[in-house]
Design an enzyme around this catalytic site. Structure first.
Site, PDB file in Angstrom:
ATOM      1  N   ASP A   1      -1.488   5.150  -7.350  1.00 24.03           N
ATOM      2  CA  ASP A   1      -1.416   3.502  -7.356  1.00 24.03           C
ATOM      3  C   ASP A   1      -1.366   3.140  -6.095  1.00 24.03           C
ATOM      4  O   ASP A   1      -1.808   3.721  -4.860  1.00 24.03           O
ATOM      5  CB  ASP A   1       0.257   3.216  -7.988  1.00 24.03           C
ATOM      6  CG  ASP A   1       1.068   4.255  -7.703  1.00 24.03           C
ATOM      7  OD1 ASP A   1       1.407   4.744  -6.553  1.00 24.03           O
ATOM      8  OD2 ASP A   1       1.932   4.828  -8.601  1.00 24.03           O
TER       9      ASP A   1
ATOM     10  N   MET B   1      12.052  -2.134  -1.587  1.00 28.36           N
ATOM     11  CA  MET B   1      11.780  -2.990  -2.588  1.00 28.36           C
ATOM     12  C   MET B   1      12.865  -4.317  -2.477  1.00 28.36           C
ATOM     13  O   MET B   1      13.386  -4.943  -3.271  1.00 28.36           O
ATOM     14  CB  MET B   1      12.260  -2.594  -4.192  1.00 28.36           C
ATOM     15  CG  MET B   1      11.177  -1.592  -4.417  1.00 28.36           C
ATOM     16  SD  MET B   1      11.581  -0.460  -6.002  1.00 28.36           S
ATOM     17  CE  MET B   1      12.968   0.207  -5.449  1.00 28.36           C
TER      18      MET B   1
ATOM     19  N   LYS C   1      -0.758  -2.069  -9.787  1.00 31.73           N
ATOM     20  CA  LYS C   1      -1.338  -3.326  -8.911  1.00 31.73           C
ATOM     21  C   LYS C   1      -0.387  -3.628  -7.848  1.00 31.73           C
ATOM     22  O   LYS C   1      -0.506  -3.505  -6.633  1.00 31.73           O
ATOM     23  CB  LYS C   1      -1.765  -4.377  -9.752  1.00 31.73           C
ATOM     24  CG  LYS C   1      -3.245  -4.618 -10.064  1.00 31.73           C
ATOM     25  CD  LYS C   1      -3.400  -5.795 -10.965  1.00 31.73           C
ATOM     26  CE  LYS C   1      -4.884  -5.842 -11.251  1.00 31.73           C
ATOM     27  NZ  LYS C   1      -4.968  -6.292 -12.888  1.00 31.73           N
TER      28      LYS C   1
HETATM   29  N1  SAH Z   1       8.494   6.742  -3.132  1.00 30.53           N
HETATM   30  C1  SAH Z   1       8.302   5.548  -2.094  1.00 30.53           C
HETATM   31  C2  SAH Z   1       9.014   4.384  -2.680  1.00 30.53           C
HETATM   32  C3  SAH Z   1       8.650   3.483  -3.830  1.00 30.53           C
HETATM   33  S1  SAH Z   1       9.349   2.047  -4.084  1.00 30.53           S
HETATM   34  C4  SAH Z   1       8.787   6.098  -0.835  1.00 30.53           C
HETATM   35  O1  SAH Z   1       9.345   7.050  -0.860  1.00 30.53           O
HETATM   36  O2  SAH Z   1       8.517   5.697   0.087  1.00 30.53           O
HETATM   37  C5  SAH Z   1       8.233   1.213  -3.443  1.00 30.53           C
HETATM   38  C6  SAH Z   1       8.955   0.565  -2.102  1.00 30.53           C
HETATM   39  O3  SAH Z   1       8.797   1.326  -1.050  1.00 30.53           O
HETATM   40  C7  SAH Z   1       8.122  -0.928  -1.392  1.00 30.53           C
HETATM   41  O4  SAH Z   1       8.705  -1.929  -2.358  1.00 30.53           O
HETATM   42  C8  SAH Z   1       8.891  -0.869  -0.212  1.00 30.53           C
HETATM   43  O5  SAH Z   1      10.218  -1.172  -0.030  1.00 30.53           O
HETATM   44  C9  SAH Z   1       8.768   0.764   0.055  1.00 30.53           C
HETATM   45  N2  SAH Z   1       7.424   0.995   0.674  1.00 30.53           N
HETATM   46  C10 SAH Z   1       6.599   1.950   0.443  1.00 30.53           C
HETATM   47  N3  SAH Z   1       5.538   2.147   1.216  1.00 30.53           N
HETATM   48  C11 SAH Z   1       6.052   1.302   2.353  1.00 30.53           C
HETATM   49  C12 SAH Z   1       5.217   1.138   3.391  1.00 30.53           C
HETATM   50  N4  SAH Z   1       4.427   1.724   3.996  1.00 30.53           N
HETATM   51  N5  SAH Z   1       6.085   0.387   4.506  1.00 30.53           N
HETATM   52  C13 SAH Z   1       7.106  -0.395   3.946  1.00 30.53           C
HETATM   53  N6  SAH Z   1       7.547  -0.062   3.000  1.00 30.53           N
HETATM   54  C14 SAH Z   1       7.147   0.584   2.055  1.00 30.53           C
END
Ligand code: SAH
Length: 514
Positions: A28, A180, A50
């Site tokens: 994704d 999020m 998306k």
């Molecule tokens: N499994 C992921 C999180 C998924 S939930 C992890 O461990 O990072 C999706 C949320 O993760 C987004 O809404 C945001 O809050 C955060 N997120 C994921 N990648 C990010 C990034 N590169 N920079 C900032 N926030 C990020």
């Protein structure tokens, strides 16, 4: 499998190995597209997401897709941003696989909850400020709905339970990291203050953390909503609440370098682009790969090269001018059932460190590597007089003739055999023309004369904007650049990838100070 938070270097070794074995990759939007390059070219790539809260494929269909492909005998990689078990629904997908009898392994990843603050210079713990941190979803409602459990948390749980929940969160740890959480920022900050967190507590928002488009905004619980509005911070972003946010002032490192956020066109052949791109990314730049040349077999279908291979040991010197030449000679040797012993007592020269490294990988120590990598310097530095010597040059079909001619004039017998051919790659040229017109490229790098020629040919008459920095790897490339485009803005001092990146950093830093 966790893809890490963005920076493609933050994948794990286990993750990269898994991708290399994949028949199918299901990914994704939070997984960096460059990671797909680790999968075999023929692997099926399925994009299923998306935006953070809207899925191109609903979760039950993703579950079914994973299991169906696996049960058809495929090795499936489910590539997820960050860590798969941190708000990634990895748990649900694994449960579904277990229910359908599909064996799996879990490859953890570097989570954005820790890495995005780290790339903003914020340690989530610090002995002087925080001995605990908690990772919290800022979006419980959507999270619950999306899990398909049908529980609309906000409605079903009631106001009293919400209050208890926020009381627990507010005191869960010294540092709070919300994922999020951008859309619910107003509610989060209000609830934390209501539950006893000081309005002066520092808060940072890290948008696209670890990506070259990372943006950071800071404020306090009282001000961050306005800061977020003014700076236009949007998902994906993490929200960090706690005293540790103050450390950014001292520890910011990623988004402060001269190359940070610069869009740099990389015009090497696709096979070689990754080394330069990797170095640029480490410096915070965003490489745009425009492979203007592609490596193909020579026009004679290797006839001349194959012909010379049984006679290798009859040469005094075999001179390699590129890693491509090395790769193809070894491939043809292997195809003929032979190996490096075919060189016998012939000495081996490598024109440049990358070529020497390619030989080293094949167990060959170069007898000569010049300190300058243009033909004239190579001839001048050669370790012995070439009169009467037999020299073989397996190299690009269309290379310059300076070296063989200089040696022939000095009495050597020089055989030049084409080991590969570079051809113009026009895919993507239209996109690059658009970027040139929009002034969207900060830098264009040229690593050989042929990259300049092919670039010129591919982009046609579209002028290179004056503000775009033209960077040449060495004097010969610079001359071609001068002839076909304009005076380059910089020429690397050592004609290597590292030299080019260093020169670029120095130049952009100087530009900042002007
Ligand atoms: N499994 C992921 C999180 C998924 S939930 C992890 O461990 O990072 C999706 C949320 O993760 C987004 O809404 C945001 O809050 C955060 N997120 C994921 N990648 C990010 C990034 N590169 N920079 C900032 N926030 C990020």
């Amino acid at each position: 499998m966790g893809a890490g938070p963005g920076d493609p270097g933050l994948i794990t070794v286990a993750g990269r190995d898994a991708l290399a074995r994949a028949d199918v990759v299901v990914y994704d939007r939070l997984a960096h597209p460059a990671l797909l390059g680790h999968a075999p070219a023929q692997a099926e790539r399925v994009y299923v997401g998306k935006e953070a809260q809207r899925h191109a494929l609903p979760q039950p269909e993703i579950n079914a897709l994973l299991a169906d492909r696996a049960l058809a005998g495929k090795t499936v990689v489910r590539l997820k941003g960050g860590d798969p078990f941190v708000f990634g629904r990895g748990g649900e997908e694994a449960e579904h696989l277990r229910a359908r009898g599909v064996p799996f392994v879990v490859v953890p990843g570097v989570t954005s909850a820790i890495a995005a603050p780290a790339y903003a210079g914020i340690p989530v713990t610090h002995r002087d400020a925080a001995s605990s941190f908690a990772v919290v979803t800022g979006h419980e409602r959507d999270d619950a709905r999306e899990t398909g459990g049908g529980r609309a948390a906000g409605e079903a749980t009631g106001e009293a339970e919400q209050r208890r929940r926020w009381d627990r969160i507010a005191h869960a740890a010294d540092t709070l990291v919300f994922l999020m959480g951008v859309e619910a920022l107003g509610e989060i900050t209000t609830r934390l203050m209501e539950n006893g967190r000081d309005p002066q507590t520092p808060v940072a928002l890290v948008e696209w953390g670890t990506w070259t488009r990372q943006r950071v905004a800071t404020g306090t619980l009282a001000t961050i909503v306005a800061v977020a509005r003014d700076s236009g911070i949007k998902p994906p972003a993490v929200t960090v609440v706690g005293e540790v946010v103050r450390w950014r002032e001292r520890l910011a490192w990623f988004d402060t370098g001269p190359l940070f956020g610069k869009r740099v066109l990389v015009t090497r052949a696709r096979e070689q682009a990754s080394a330069l791109s990797e170095r640029l990314r480490q410096a915070g730049a965003e490489p745009v790969e425009f492979p203007t040349i592609r490596i193909e077999p020579p026009d004679d279908g290797y006839a001349a090269l194959d012909d010379v291979l049984p006679k290798l040991s009859g040469y005094d010197w075999v001179v390699f001018t590129s890693a491509n030449g090395v790769a193809n000679v070894w491939e043809r040797l292997g195809g003929a059932g032979r190996d490096a012993r075919a060189f016998g007592g012939a000495k081996i020269a490598a024109i440049g460190p990358a070529t020497a490294a390619a030989l080293g990988e094949r167990g060959i120590r170069s007898d000569f590597v010049p300190t300058e990598f243009v033909a004239e310097a190579v001839a001048a530095q050669f370790p012995e007089p070439v009169g009467g010597r037999r020299i073989l040059l397996p190299r690009a079909a269309e290379a310059r003739e300076v070296l063989p001619e200089t040696w022939r004039a000095a009495g050597a017998t020089v055989d030049v055999v084409p080991a590969y051919r570079t051809v113009l790659e026009t895919d993507g040229a239209a996109a690059i023309r658009d970027m040139l017109r929009d002034g969207a490229l900060d830098v264009i790098t040229f690593t050989s004369s042929s990259t300049v020629k092919n670039f010129r040919e591919a982009v046609g008459d579209v002028p290179v904007p004056a503000a775009t920095v033209l960077a040449a790897i060495g004097p010969v490339t610079a001359r071609t650049c001068r002839e076909l485009l304009r005076e380059p803005d910089l020429v690397a001092e050592s004609y290597t990838i590292d030299g080019l990146v260093d020169a670029l950093a120095a130049r952009l830093k100087q530009g900042e100070n002007e």
